[in-house]
Design a protein around this motif. Structure first.
Motif: not given
Length: 192
Positions: A19-26
């Motif tokens: 979820l943290w990776c997704l948040a960073a990419v988004a």
């Protein structure tokens, strides 16, 4: 060749920090990064369908926050940051003409870029540069990104197992179709 990459992405999608990776990419996709969050969001939902709505919510919140960074780049740093980003995407020359018409269609531009493959970062930077009202920008960004991410999440949540099976059996075809859509979006930006 694609199967190991797919397996690694699926493993990352199920990782505790996904979820943290997704948040960073988004977040960075909304202002400077060329790869859409769907690349990570889709395998995350396929790996854990029960978290589809949370995954979409994280993508939405991070994307809108990143959009506000793009807005700030356009408003305060257009000459030093915004213009080079837009010129790298082939949009530098049409800026003056676009600025004069942008705010007349600002709501629709943000909505369209937030939903379609058109790079959202172009519109976030333009919104700040042209002085679109911040409230309009934020409200439209929330609406557009919610539509995009929650529709994808809903479809994957509802039809996840058959879609996952289809993807795994036809990985090359799915990857090729995704790349055509991705590059088609970039070409559309170049010629608009």
């Amino acid at each position: 060749m694609l199967k190991p990459l797919y397996d690694r992405t699926m493993a990352l999608a199920d990782h505790p920090k996904a979820l943290w990776c997704l948040a960073a990419v988004a977040f960075v996709e909304s202002s400077v990064f060329p790869i859409p969050p769907d690349v990570l969001m889709i395998p995350m939902i396929l790996a854990r369908p029960s978290r589809a709505w949370l995954i979409a919510l994280v993508a939405l919140a991070a994307s809108v926050a990143g959009g506000m960074l793009g807005y700030a780049i356009g408003a305060f740093f257009y000459d030093s940051i915004g213009q080079p980003v837009l010129e790298a995407m082939g949009k530098g020359g049409a800026m003056a003409e676009f600025n004069s018409r942008f705010n007349d269609f600002g709501f629709w531009a943000v909505l369209g870029a937030g939903i379609t493959p058109f790079p959202y970062k172009v519109i976030t930077i333009m919104s700040g540069w042209t002085g679109m009202p911040l409230g309009t920008f934020i409200a439209t960004s929330i609406l557009a990104r919610a539509l995009r991410f929650f529709i994808v999440a809903g479809l994957l949540w509802q039809f996840g197992a058959p879609i996952r099976d289809f993807i795994e059996r036809r990985l090359g075809l799915v990857f090729s179709a995704f790349m055509v859509v991705l590059f088609g979006g970039f070409l559309m930006v170049r010629f608009l």
